[in-house]
Design a protein around this motif. Sequence first.
Motif, short mmCIF file in Angstrom:
data_model
loop_
_atom_site.label_atom_id
_atom_site.label_comp_id
_atom_site.label_asym_id
_atom_site.label_seq_id
_atom_site.Cartn_x
_atom_site.Cartn_y
_atom_site.Cartn_z
N ALA A 197 0.84 -1.19 0.00
CA ALA A 197 0.00 0.00 0.00
C ALA A 197 0.88 1.24 0.00
CB ALA A 197 -0.93 0.01 1.22
N TRP A 198 0.47 2.25 -0.76
CA TRP A 198 1.25 3.48 -0.92
C TRP A 198 0.44 4.69 -0.47
CZ3 TRP A 198 6.08 4.24 -3.57
CH2 TRP A 198 6.66 3.07 -4.08
N VAL A 199 1.15 5.64 0.12
CA VAL A 199 0.64 6.99 0.34
C VAL A 199 1.55 7.94 -0.44
CG1 VAL A 199 0.16 8.82 2.00
CG2 VAL A 199 -0.31 6.43 2.61
N ILE A 200 0.95 8.79 -1.27
CA ILE A 200 1.70 9.66 -2.18
C ILE A 200 1.36 11.11 -1.88
CG2 ILE A 200 2.11 10.22 -4.62
CD1 ILE A 200 0.99 7.36 -5.23
N GLY A 201 2.37 11.95 -1.86
CA GLY A 201 2.11 13.37 -1.63
C GLY A 201 3.28 14.22 -2.07
N GLY A 202 2.99 15.47 -2.39
CA GLY A 202 4.07 16.35 -2.81
C GLY A 202 3.56 17.72 -3.16
N LEU A 203 4.50 18.59 -3.51
CA LEU A 203 4.22 19.96 -3.88
C LEU A 203 4.70 20.22 -5.30
CD1 LEU A 203 5.46 21.78 -0.63
CD2 LEU A 203 3.10 21.18 -1.21
N LEU A 243 -1.95 14.75 -3.77
CA LEU A 243 -2.09 13.72 -2.75
C LEU A 243 -2.70 12.49 -3.40
CD1 LEU A 243 -3.61 15.78 0.21
CD2 LEU A 243 -1.27 14.92 0.06
N GLY A 244 -2.29 11.31 -2.94
CA GLY A 244 -2.86 10.10 -3.50
C GLY A 244 -2.59 8.87 -2.69
N VAL A 245 -3.25 7.79 -3.09
CA VAL A 245 -3.05 6.46 -2.49
C VAL A 245 -2.96 5.45 -3.63
CG1 VAL A 245 -4.17 6.98 -0.29
CG2 VAL A 245 -5.54 6.17 -2.21
N ALA A 246 -2.32 4.34 -3.35
CA ALA A 246 -2.20 3.28 -4.35
C ALA A 246 -2.03 1.94 -3.66
CB ALA A 246 -1.02 3.55 -5.29
N TYR A 247 -2.35 0.89 -4.40
CA TYR A 247 -2.09 -0.47 -3.93
C TYR A 247 -1.60 -1.26 -5.13
CZ TYR A 247 -2.51 -5.01 -1.69
OH TYR A 247 -2.23 -6.25 -1.16
N VAL A 261 -8.85 14.97 -10.38
CA VAL A 261 -8.75 13.68 -9.70
C VAL A 261 -8.67 12.60 -10.77
CG1 VAL A 261 -9.82 12.04 -8.12
CG2 VAL A 261 -10.10 14.50 -7.73
N GLU A 262 -7.70 11.70 -10.64
CA GLU A 262 -7.53 10.64 -11.63
C GLU A 262 -7.42 9.28 -10.95
OE1 GLU A 262 -5.02 9.68 -15.71
OE2 GLU A 262 -4.12 10.99 -14.19
N LEU A 263 -8.17 8.32 -11.47
CA LEU A 263 -8.09 6.92 -11.04
C LEU A 263 -7.44 6.12 -12.16
CD1 LEU A 263 -8.84 4.54 -9.13
CD2 LEU A 263 -11.02 4.41 -10.37
N LYS A 264 -6.34 5.42 -11.83
CA LYS A 264 -5.64 4.61 -12.83
C LYS A 264 -5.56 3.16 -12.35
CE LYS A 264 -1.87 7.23 -13.16
NZ LYS A 264 -0.61 7.80 -13.74
N LEU A 265 -5.83 2.23 -13.27
CA LEU A 265 -5.83 0.80 -12.97
C LEU A 265 -5.01 0.07 -14.01
CD1 LEU A 265 -9.68 0.41 -12.36
CD2 LEU A 265 -7.92 0.59 -10.58
N TYR A 321 -4.95 13.09 -6.56
CA TYR A 321 -5.59 14.42 -6.60
C TYR A 321 -4.52 15.49 -6.83
CZ TYR A 321 -7.60 18.79 -4.86
OH TYR A 321 -8.02 20.09 -4.73
N ARG A 322 -4.86 16.46 -7.71
CA ARG A 322 -3.99 17.60 -7.98
C ARG A 322 -4.78 18.87 -7.71
NH1 ARG A 322 -2.48 21.39 -11.86
NH2 ARG A 322 -0.24 21.58 -12.27
N SER A 323 -4.24 19.78 -6.93
CA SER A 323 -4.97 20.97 -6.50
C SER A 323 -5.07 22.00 -7.61
CB SER A 323 -4.29 21.59 -5.27
OG SER A 323 -3.06 22.18 -5.63
N GLU A 324 -6.01 22.93 -7.45
CA GLU A 324 -6.09 24.07 -8.35
C GLU A 324 -5.06 25.11 -7.95
OE1 GLU A 324 -9.36 27.08 -6.33
OE2 GLU A 324 -10.09 25.57 -7.73
N VAL A 325 -4.78 26.04 -8.87
CA VAL A 325 -3.85 27.14 -8.61
C VAL A 325 -4.49 28.43 -9.11
CG1 VAL A 325 -1.59 28.13 -9.10
CG2 VAL A 325 -1.81 25.68 -8.74
N HIS A 326 -4.49 29.45 -8.27
CA HIS A 326 -5.05 30.75 -8.63
C HIS A 326 -3.91 31.69 -8.99
CE1 HIS A 326 -8.19 33.74 -8.84
NE2 HIS A 326 -7.49 34.56 -8.08
N HIS A 327 -3.97 32.25 -10.20
CA HIS A 327 -2.93 33.16 -10.67
C HIS A 327 -3.43 34.60 -10.63
CE1 HIS A 327 0.01 30.19 -12.01
NE2 HIS A 327 -1.01 29.46 -12.42
N THR A 328 -2.56 35.50 -10.15
CA THR A 328 -2.90 36.92 -10.04
C THR A 328 -1.74 37.78 -10.52
OG1 THR A 328 -2.16 36.92 -7.74
CG2 THR A 328 -4.51 36.58 -8.14
N PRO A 329 -1.44 37.80 -11.82
CA PRO A 329 -0.34 38.65 -12.30
C PRO A 329 -0.64 40.12 -12.06
CG PRO A 329 -1.60 37.74 -14.13
CD PRO A 329 -2.09 37.05 -12.90
#
Length: 403
Positions: free
Chosen positions: A146-152, A192-196, A243-247, A209-217
């Motif tokens: 089992a995996w826990v995935i995360g990052g910036l 953020l994500g999980v995998a098995y 959000v993406e599910l891959k199998l 899951y990949r977050s949104e980003v708000h841009h304000t030039p």
Amino acid sequence: MSSSIKKIIIGFAGATILATAANAGGFSRGTADTDILFEDGNFNMRAGVTIVNPNVKYDTINGAAASDGKYSDSYAIPNAAIKLKLHDNLSCAGTVTQSFGAGATYGPEAVAAGLLTGHGVKSEGFTSNELGLTCGANLAVGPGRAWVIGGLYMQDFDYSQTVTLNARTPFGLSNTDATLAFKDEYRLGYRLGVAYEIPEIALRAQLLYRSEVHHTPGVDVGSFTTLVRAFPAFGEGTLPQSVELKLQSGVAPGWLVFGSVKWTDWSVLDTLNYTIVGPAPVFGNVTELEYAWRDGWTVSAGVGHQFNDNLSGQAALTWDRGVSTTEDNLRDTWGLAGGVALSNDSKTATLSLGGGITYLSGGSVAQQTVAHNIGTIEEGDSFAYTSKGSWAYALGGSFKIKF
């Protein structure tokens, strides 16, 4: 079965990324290669590029047959990743890609049609590049891990639009070009994500899951440049979460099946708002670039096969639901992509090559019939048009090494 299935995995992550970019919905382009976290080896590096050539053009403009050539620009998507295995249960990967982008160059008929309502758009486009760091921690659970995935990640934004102004502008100049440009700094997002997985049978399920980003030039990096002078400009807009599910799973000796479902929150992009700083009444007010998109869905499925100890191949079908509602012509797409992966005997180096073809559905957009009101999406565009179905083509390659 486990030995041949593992050999298939060697090249597929890179080959599957290739040639599918023409199916991406909305402004989507590249996806960070976080799948490299799952690969064997203490050090893995993969780098590649995909070239996409869409061929979209107007069939009619304001009810008359159009002769302009294609307005959709070709583009290249870089993709690179480096993974380090820090511990038997922990790996981290640095990734680079172009996450979003668009580009169009319009012909004289489209520019002239736009001039009838104040200005004709000659070209417009933007790019958004991503630099990311993602880690995955795993532990034994049942027959697999089992995996826990995360990052910036950091994402920038670089936009430009060039228009031709008509004689009704305050500059008193006929057919004068002006350019609106924004360049926002890198903004922070996260995934953020999980995998098995059960590596022995190449089974893996992953939710990411990949977050949104708000841009304000701001005004220091935004401008509206005319023949007379350059005016400061600033704006804001949001690029979506997803959000993406891959199998995937081995199904027989030498055979692998895989698929994915991805939701992208394109409905967050109703408008891109900007303000040109200058004297009223011409400048100083909020102006909108309207999109009024709906959420996007992308579904793909494919199969891979190991031909021999060094050569594997894969093919995939992809459907993407168009995000347009009333403002533009991004309709459903259907694509077929394929790739091959060639590795050396020691499996320390792999070359992947891929190609794809995508059918882009046609459609029509009406001309706006009411005055534009800020904060209210008005149905239609500055001129009416139709587009027939068209084709996009993609070619790509990547190279991977591991130790």
